[in-house]
Scaffold this motif. Structure first.
Motif, PDB file in Angstrom:
ATOM      1  N   ALA A   1      36.754  10.834  49.447  1.00 29.06           N
ATOM      2  CA  ALA A   1      35.204  11.407  48.417  1.00 29.06           C
ATOM      3  C   ALA A   1      36.316  11.604  47.117  1.00 29.06           C
ATOM      4  O   ALA A   1      37.236  12.501  46.752  1.00 29.06           O
ATOM      5  CB  ALA A   1      35.011  12.194  48.671  1.00 29.06           C
ATOM      6  N   ALA A   2      35.836  11.865  45.641  1.00 25.92           N
ATOM      7  CA  ALA A   2      36.033  12.175  45.006  1.00 25.92           C
ATOM      8  C   ALA A   2      34.797  12.227  43.597  1.00 25.92           C
ATOM      9  O   ALA A   2      33.840  11.016  44.496  1.00 25.92           O
ATOM     10  CB  ALA A   2      36.434  11.255  43.365  1.00 25.92           C
ATOM     11  N   GLN A   3      35.261  13.084  42.828  1.00 26.87           N
ATOM     12  CA  GLN A   3      33.621  13.117  42.050  1.00 26.87           C
ATOM     13  C   GLN A   3      33.290  12.011  40.825  1.00 26.87           C
ATOM     14  O   GLN A   3      34.303  12.031  40.416  1.00 26.87           O
ATOM     15  CB  GLN A   3      34.261  14.259  41.191  1.00 26.87           C
TER      16      GLN A   3
ATOM     17  N   ASP B   1      32.159  20.557  45.346  1.00 22.60           N
ATOM     18  CA  ASP B   1      31.829  21.324  46.183  1.00 22.60           C
ATOM     19  C   ASP B   1      31.417  20.270  46.989  1.00 22.60           C
ATOM     20  O   ASP B   1      31.729  20.395  48.334  1.00 22.60           O
ATOM     21  CB  ASP B   1      30.484  22.217  46.246  1.00 22.60           C
ATOM     22  N   ASP B   2      30.111  19.448  46.911  1.00 18.45           N
ATOM     23  CA  ASP B   2      30.174  18.076  47.489  1.00 18.45           C
ATOM     24  C   ASP B   2      31.377  17.098  48.517  1.00 18.45           C
ATOM     25  O   ASP B   2      31.155  17.012  49.439  1.00 18.45           O
ATOM     26  CB  ASP B   2      28.926  17.671  46.728  1.00 18.45           C
ATOM     27  N   THR B   3      32.087  17.056  47.219  1.00 14.29           N
ATOM     28  CA  THR B   3      33.609  16.192  48.137  1.00 14.29           C
ATOM     29  C   THR B   3      34.565  17.088  48.890  1.00 14.29           C
ATOM     30  O   THR B   3      34.768  16.459  50.609  1.00 14.29           O
ATOM     31  CB  THR B   3      34.346  15.903  47.069  1.00 14.29           C
ATOM     32  N   VAL B   4      34.357  18.175  48.834  1.00 15.90           N
ATOM     33  CA  VAL B   4      34.914  18.918  50.626  1.00 15.90           C
ATOM     34  C   VAL B   4      33.930  19.350  51.285  1.00 15.90           C
ATOM     35  O   VAL B   4      34.346  19.079  52.422  1.00 15.90           O
ATOM     36  CB  VAL B   4      34.438  20.527  49.879  1.00 15.90           C
ATOM     37  N   ALA B   5      32.622  19.403  51.448  1.00 14.50           N
ATOM     38  CA  ALA B   5      31.567  19.391  52.173  1.00 14.50           C
ATOM     39  C   ALA B   5      31.648  17.899  53.456  1.00 14.50           C
ATOM     40  O   ALA B   5      31.498  17.992  54.228  1.00 14.50           O
ATOM     41  CB  ALA B   5      30.450  19.622  51.594  1.00 14.50           C
ATOM     42  N   ALA B   6      31.906  17.175  52.094  1.00 10.72           N
ATOM     43  CA  ALA B   6      32.372  15.746  53.241  1.00 10.72           C
ATOM     44  C   ALA B   6      33.261  15.728  53.735  1.00 10.72           C
ATOM     45  O   ALA B   6      32.948  15.170  54.913  1.00 10.72           O
ATOM     46  CB  ALA B   6      32.229  14.143  52.135  1.00 10.72           C
ATOM     47  N   VAL B   7      34.866  16.017  53.785  1.00  5.60           N
ATOM     48  CA  VAL B   7      35.793  16.269  54.629  1.00  5.60           C
ATOM     49  C   VAL B   7      35.341  16.832  55.194  1.00  5.60           C
ATOM     50  O   VAL B   7      35.225  16.937  56.911  1.00  5.60           O
ATOM     51  CB  VAL B   7      36.847  16.677  53.609  1.00  5.60           C
TER      52      VAL B   7
ATOM     53  N   GLU C   1      32.001  12.865  56.383  1.00  2.00           N
ATOM     54  CA  GLU C   1      31.489  12.180  56.126  1.00  2.00           C
ATOM     55  C   GLU C   1      33.007  10.725  55.400  1.00  2.00           C
ATOM     56  O   GLU C   1      32.950  10.197  55.197  1.00  2.00           O
ATOM     57  CB  GLU C   1      30.407  12.496  55.119  1.00  2.00           C
ATOM     58  N   ALA C   2      33.984  12.225  55.157  1.00  2.00           N
ATOM     59  CA  ALA C   2      34.671  11.590  54.340  1.00  2.00           C
ATOM     60  C   ALA C   2      36.026  11.581  55.267  1.00  2.00           C
ATOM     61  O   ALA C   2      36.654  13.022  55.926  1.00  2.00           O
ATOM     62  CB  ALA C   2      35.094  11.794  53.156  1.00  2.00           C
ATOM     63  N   ASP C   3      37.031  11.782  54.456  1.00  4.69           N
ATOM     64  CA  ASP C   3      38.310  11.201  55.425  1.00  4.69           C
ATOM     65  C   ASP C   3      39.413  12.624  55.048  1.00  4.69           C
ATOM     66  O   ASP C   3      40.156  12.715  55.183  1.00  4.69           O
ATOM     67  CB  ASP C   3      38.890   9.757  55.688  1.00  4.69           C
ATOM     68  N   ALA C   4      39.063  12.349  53.361  1.00  5.00           N
ATOM     69  CA  ALA C   4      40.515  13.492  52.491  1.00  5.00           C
ATOM     70  C   ALA C   4      39.374  13.394  51.335  1.00  5.00           C
ATOM     71  O   ALA C   4      37.998  12.343  50.973  1.00  5.00           O
ATOM     72  CB  ALA C   4      41.706  12.381  52.103  1.00  5.00           C
ATOM     73  N   VAL C   5      39.463  13.937  50.388  1.00  2.00           N
ATOM     74  CA  VAL C   5      38.831  14.652  48.424  1.00  2.00           C
ATOM     75  C   VAL C   5      39.974  13.990  47.693  1.00  2.00           C
ATOM     76  O   VAL C   5      41.483  14.415  48.204  1.00  2.00           O
ATOM     77  CB  VAL C   5      38.929  15.692  48.628  1.00  2.00           C
ATOM     78  N   PHE C   6      39.907  13.290  46.848  1.00  2.32           N
ATOM     79  CA  PHE C   6      40.835  12.920  46.062  1.00  2.32           C
ATOM     80  C   PHE C   6      40.632  13.851  44.420  1.00  2.32           C
ATOM     81  O   PHE C   6      39.688  13.739  44.372  1.00  2.32           O
ATOM     82  CB  PHE C   6      41.081  11.572  45.454  1.00  2.32           C
ATOM     83  N   ALA C   7      41.566  15.079  44.054  1.00  2.00           N
ATOM     84  CA  ALA C   7      40.936  15.466  42.937  1.00  2.00           C
ATOM     85  C   ALA C   7      42.451  15.903  42.648  1.00  2.00           C
ATOM     86  O   ALA C   7      43.212  16.202  42.770  1.00  2.00           O
ATOM     87  CB  ALA C   7      39.932  16.660  43.331  1.00  2.00           C
TER      88      ALA C   7
END
Length: 245
Positions: free
Chosen positions: A131-133, A156-162, A166-172
């Motif tokens: 997930a990424a913005q 915040d949506d990317t964090v919620a996905a993890v 829904e996602a394995d990780a966030v990249f930010a």
């Protein structure tokens, strides 16, 4: 194109208002208000964070009267170029692609690292869902990494996905991830290696606003020279944050 969703109170910076067009007016400082600690809305609904503190000081030193407005990230550049505000001060990394559309001041945050955050340090970062913005340099990096990119409108949506799986990780930006990891009580961790991206964070302006750019550049230079920026970086991002040498 989405409209500006919030306008906060004007800053009472009264020491001079000679602007780029030669007439007195208020400079509108556009930010997202949803990317702590860079920028966020506090309990009073006002823009807060590192960029609020830096932007206020830049305006004071440039002898400009400024006010803050917030705009959704995915339309933040179009709303600058169409005249809905005069600057972007929103954790925006300086990149060649963006410089084809807008201009930037010198950076007020040095080039820093991006990082992955996941529920497990062993998360699949190359073959999984990341997930990424949307419209960030991190999203562009993931798209070319071989992983499946899942874009969201807000951090915040990317964090919620993890959190939801829904996602394995966030990249930010790592500076944004650190407080999230610390607040998670061990539920979220860093995964993989840090990745250096971008040329630091600068203020975005319309290409025609050369005099305004010069005013802000002079303010930023003075803030680097007297240590104001480094002190604020440590205040908002912690003792380990990268500062200007």
């Amino acid at each position: 194109m989405k409209k500006i969703i919030l306008s906060t109170a004007a800053l009472a910076l009264t020491a001079g208002i000679a602007l780029a067009d030669g007439h007195g007016k208020t400079i509108r400082m556009g930010t997202e208000g949803a990317y702590p600690p860079y920028n966020f809305l506090n309990d009073a609904g006002e823009v807060d964070g590192y960029e609020r503190e830096m932007g206020d000081e830049m305006c004071k030193r440039a002898e400009l009267t400024c006010e803050w407005v917030t705009n959704e990230w995915d339309s933040i550049i179009p709303n600058l170029t169409s005249g809905n505000y005069d600057t972007i001060i929103a954790g925006m990394s300086i990149t060649d692609e963006r410089e084809e559309v807008i201009d930037f001041t010198q950076n007020y945050i040095p080039p820093a690292s991006s990082a992955y955050m996941a529920k497990s340090a062993d998360a699949d970062l190359t073959g999984g869902v990341i997930a990424a913005q949307t419209s960030t340099i991190q999203a562009g990096y993931v798209a070319e990494s071989g992983a499946t990119l899942l874009e969201f409108a807000t951090y915040d949506d990317t964090v919620a996905a993890v959190m939801s799986g829904e996602a394995d990780a966030v990249f930010a930006d790592k500076d944004a991830l650190v407080p999230t990891v610390e607040a998670s009580g061990g539920e979220l961790v860093f995964a993989g290696d840090d990745v250096p991206l971008g040329g630091g964070v600068g203020m975005g302006l319309r290409e025609s606003d050369t005099e305004l750019k010069e005013k802000f550049n002079a303010a930023i230079t003075s803030m680097k020279e007297d240590g104001t920026i480094n002190a604020a970086i440590v205040k908002w991002f912690g003792e380990d944050a990268k500062v200007f040498e």
